[in-house]
Design a protein around this motif. Structure first.
Motif, PDB file in Angstrom:
ATOM      1  N   VAL A 141       0.781  -1.206   0.019  1.00 32.68           N
ATOM      2  CA  VAL A 141       0.079   0.086  -0.021  1.00 32.68           C
ATOM      3  C   VAL A 141       0.941   1.059   0.132  1.00 32.68           C
ATOM      4  N   LYS A 142       1.665   1.342   0.896  1.00 33.87           N
ATOM      5  CA  LYS A 142       2.597   2.566   1.193  1.00 33.87           C
ATOM      6  C   LYS A 142       3.396   2.992  -0.088  1.00 33.87           C
ATOM      7  N   PRO A 143       4.117   1.915  -0.791  1.00 30.88           N
ATOM      8  CA  PRO A 143       5.018   2.174  -1.957  1.00 30.88           C
ATOM      9  C   PRO A 143       4.305   2.334  -3.288  1.00 30.88           C
ATOM     10  N   SER A 144       2.790   2.088  -3.332  1.00 33.07           N
ATOM     11  CA  SER A 144       2.097   2.139  -4.449  1.00 33.07           C
ATOM     12  C   SER A 144       1.982   3.596  -4.829  1.00 33.07           C
ATOM     13  N   LYS A 145       1.478   3.856  -6.248  1.00 32.03           N
ATOM     14  CA  LYS A 145       1.129   5.101  -6.613  1.00 32.03           C
ATOM     15  C   LYS A 145      -0.148   5.620  -6.336  1.00 32.03           C
ATOM     16  N   SER A 147      -3.339   7.599  -4.603  1.00 30.99           N
ATOM     17  CA  SER A 147      -3.352   9.014  -3.928  1.00 30.99           C
ATOM     18  C   SER A 147      -3.203   8.798  -2.450  1.00 30.99           C
ATOM     19  N   ALA A 148      -2.974  10.057  -1.669  1.00 32.43           N
ATOM     20  CA  ALA A 148      -3.010   9.577  -0.214  1.00 32.43           C
ATOM     21  C   ALA A 148      -4.101   9.087   0.261  1.00 32.43           C
ATOM     22  N   SER A 149      -5.280   9.875  -0.134  1.00 30.21           N
ATOM     23  CA  SER A 149      -6.792   9.339   0.454  1.00 30.21           C
ATOM     24  C   SER A 149      -6.949   7.822   0.163  1.00 30.21           C
ATOM     25  N   LEU A 150      -6.660   7.333  -1.106  1.00 32.34           N
ATOM     26  CA  LEU A 150      -6.924   6.031  -1.342  1.00 32.34           C
ATOM     27  C   LEU A 150      -6.005   5.080  -0.558  1.00 32.34           C
TER      28      LEU A 150
END
Length: 359
Positions: A141-145, A147-150
């Motif tokens: 989740v954290k390294p993914s592209k 958005s912050a809200s998603l």
């Protein structure tokens, strides 16, 4: 203090009775929940899968469950917690009354023979799923592209799933009369706390073989020492086994692999297997970081096959002689993690299966 504890037990029985009466046809579902989330599957299913995907997380998961099972057993011996299915009958005998408490039912999975405090299912599965969820958040989740809200929504969804799973486990343990609510609550708290500490540290992954053997020996010796201490002080650490045989509705519901000593062979054997595997020449010579997707899948399949083989071996081990049973179980639990950690990835690398070829 004793009266306060009896009140907690009494309220717990009331909640168990309400749960059973609210779901009169829930036996099959709740028994399946207890079976699906049996701590043994952390060793034979969760660990091989996660180890193949990311070896360090897999090792942290195995290390976590070893510590959790060790602490759970020591606390069960020291805290002397009753289980609902025998406590209600003990109260009936003590007060010579069958109307003192509501009736609660027993099922095929009810009659576990160890003490009840804290819940092993809640403690082990909260720890295991904490590692699974937290590692997925950190690695995916954290390294993914996104958005912050998603990312935030995904994190909340994952922890929401964690809560649902733990709630089902608690309900299942209560429904089958294996645990009181407070025993499950303590197990949940301890499991998450231990998992948080072990998952957040990586230094122990680099211990030398002598250090690993020392740690594994301390784990085994401390558990045996606790058992011996109780005997020397006039207390019977096997008291719960006699309670199970006394109050279980059917003798065939009682199984030797729910005794405290079986748990000891599992986690102590796994501790030795983990240490020997991580410090073996096979592990150090395996180039895991260069594995292709096919090699990862093959490693996973091999690990699961080893886990299935360990399950078959467990069933095949004779249970008539307890000393032979526990000895063979200990050796089996040394061999499985060692094979999954050291031999399976090494065999995949040496075989060249799934390796990308240069043109």
């Amino acid at each position: 203090m004793a009266s306060e504890l009896q009140s907690i037990y009494s309220y717990g029985v009331d909640l168990i009775s309400i749960l059973q009466s609210s779901f009169p046809d829930g036996e099959s579902f709740f028994m399946d929940v207890s079976k699906v989330f049996d701590p043994k599957y952390v060793f034979t299913v969760y660990f091989p899968i996660i180890f193949a995907l990311q070896w360090a997380i897999g090792v942290k998961l195995l290390g976590t469950i070893i510590v959790v099972e060790w602490l759970n057993q020591v606390l069960k011996w020291l805290m002397h917690g009753d289980r609902p299915y025998w406590w209600v009958h003990e109260m009936e005998v003590t007060y010579n009354s069958t109307t003192l408490l509501p009736e609660i039912f027993q099922y095929r999975s009810t009659c576990e023979t160890g003490p009840g405090m804290p819940s092993g299912h809640s403690m082990a599965m909260s720890a295991a799923w904490y590692v699974v969820v937290q590692s997925f958040i950190d690695r995916v989740v954290k390294p993914s592209k996104m958005s912050a809200s998603l990312k935030q929504q995904s994190t909340q969804l994952l922890w929401g799933a964690f809560v649902v799973i733990q709630t089902l486990i608690v309900m299942s343990r209560m429904y089958i009369s294996a645990h009181f609510p407070h025993q499950c609550a303590l197990g949940l708290f301890l499991g998450v706390s231990i998992a948080h500490q072990i998952y957040g540290s990586s230094k122990w992954l680099n211990l030398k073989r002598s250090q690993w053997l020392l740690v594994a020996s301390i784990i085994l010796a401390s558990a045996v020492g606790t058992y011996s201490f109780l005997l020397l002080t006039g207390r019977n650490p096997a008291w719960s086994i006699s309670q199970a045989y006394k109050w279980c509705a059917k003798r065939e519901y009682i199984h030797v692999d729910t005794t405290p000593f079986y748990s000891l062979t599992r986690y102590s054997g796994a501790a030795f297997g983990l240490g020997l595997g991580l410090t073996s020449k096979f592990f150090t010579q395996t180039e895991r970081t260069s594995f292709t997707r096919v090699q990862i899948i093959v490693t996973m399949i091999l690990g699961l096959a080893l886990g299935y083989g360990a399950e078959l071996a467990h069933v095949a081990i004779p249970k008539t002689n307890e000393s032979v049973f526990y000895t063979l179980e200990f050796l089996l639990n040394v061999a499985f993690p060692y094979s999954a950690i050291a031999l399976a990835p090494y065999a995949v690398m040496r075989s060249g299966v799934g390796k990308a070829k240069c043109l």
